[in-house]
Design an enzyme around this catalytic site. Structure first.
Site: not given
Ligand code: DQA
Length: 145
Positions: A11-12, A19, A24, A75, A78, A81, A99, A101, A108, A112
């Site tokens: 998501p996102n 964003r 990012y 990836n 959210a 987590h 994976e 990120h 952070r 997270r």
């Protein structure tokens, strides 16, 4: 044809480019997809590059990958987590799972720092920005080569 690699984005991540650019960067997911495709040129591997804002859709794609793909780069954003469903789906996949990120999740907020998906990942790339996807593709090629 050597096989198929699946890159999944949670998501996102469709909003990359605008964003939180201070975290990012300003590259878009389309930019990343293009660079991953270039890396795979001439290797014989085909790339499926997908993004969803919906947990169940990501689970469906992972289930389909059991038959269709040799490796997954994910990836989970959210969902990293929180999603036992994504972890469980990845546990049914027998090929390499990497994976990614974009940000360094360990620098952070505390929520997270832990990714549930890491329990199934063969490797994790954290904090290398969008380049992390290219590094993951290179690693997959090494693992499958
Ligand atoms: C992210 C980190 C997650 O904590 C966040 O929810 C994301 C992106 C990253 O790539 O840095 O959406 O997975």
């Amino acid at each position: 044809m050597a096989g198929r690699i699946l890159i999944l984005n949670g998501p996102n991540l469709n909003m990359m480019g605008t964003r939180e650019p201070e975290i990012y960067g300003t590259e878009t997911l389309a930019d990343v997809e293009k660079r991953c495709r270039t890396l795979l040129d001439g290797t014989g591997f085909e790339l499926d590059f997908k993004q969803s804002n919906h947990e169940g859709e990501l689970v469906d794609w992972i289930q389909q990958a059991i038959e269709a793909h040799q490796a997954i780069i994910i990836n989970p954003a959210a969902y990293s987590h929180s999603s036992i469903a994504i972890l469980d789906a990845l546990k049914m996949f027998s090929g390499p799972v990497l994976e990614v990120h974009i940000s360094n999740i360990h620098h952070r907020e505390a929520f997270r720092h832990k990714s549930l998906v890491t329990a199934r990942a063969n490797g994790v790339i954290v904090g290398f920005g969008m380049q992390g996807y290219e590094l993951a593709v290179q690693r997959v090629l090494r693992l499958l080569g």
